[in-house]
Design an enzyme around this catalytic site. Sequence first.
Site, PDB file in Angstrom:
ATOM      1  N   GLU A 115       0.860  -1.177   0.000  1.00  0.00           N
ATOM      2  CA  GLU A 115       0.000   0.000   0.000  1.00  0.00           C
ATOM      3  C   GLU A 115       0.897   1.228   0.000  1.00  0.00           C
ATOM      4  O   GLU A 115       1.986   1.203   0.572  1.00  0.00           O
ATOM      5  CB  GLU A 115      -0.899   0.060   1.249  1.00  0.00           C
ATOM      6  N   TYR A 127       7.532   2.371  -7.577  1.00  0.00           N
ATOM      7  CA  TYR A 127       6.846   1.082  -7.668  1.00  0.00           C
ATOM      8  C   TYR A 127       6.414   0.793  -9.105  1.00  0.00           C
ATOM      9  O   TYR A 127       6.599  -0.328  -9.596  1.00  0.00           O
ATOM     10  CB  TYR A 127       5.648   1.037  -6.713  1.00  0.00           C
TER      11      TYR A 127
END
Length: 169
Positions: A115, A127
């Site tokens: 998350e 990411y």
Amino acid sequence: MSALGVEAASASAPALRPLRESDLDAVLAIEQRAYPFPWTRGIFRDCLKAGYPSWAMTEHGLVIGYGLLSIAADEAHILNICIAPERQGRGLGRHLLRALVKVARGQGAQRVFLEVRPSNPGAIALYHSEGFNEIGRRPRYYPARDGREDALVMAIELVPDDITTMPPL
């Protein structure tokens, strides 16, 4: 070569080693500088006691970053990954992220989840560049100054390196 398959180029190059309870003062100092709502010592201690794979990134013997993940069945979840704010922007977070994904793969994970706050574009870009994709949202997941902030849920599928055919759709 370490368990992560990471070699230090010299004694001063950042290295990765298992996180220890004796590292928690340094980890908490980084956590408090990096996040407005940091994890507590108890959370870190519980992760260590649970045996979650936890790594310290060190330079000149000092902790400059850390990462923790949980692995269950064929899934891994990056619980916390952080580089000291004054050391960010130098590729260290990428190095640590790749090491955590390698640990997950080595322990049989087929996918890795994490998350991230939508208000953290640098982490989101990292990411994405490493192959993570946004797969959902957790409403009101994180504490925030004015209430709560959503979390973006991101994941990467870990396919074998030597795949010869694409899996069926």
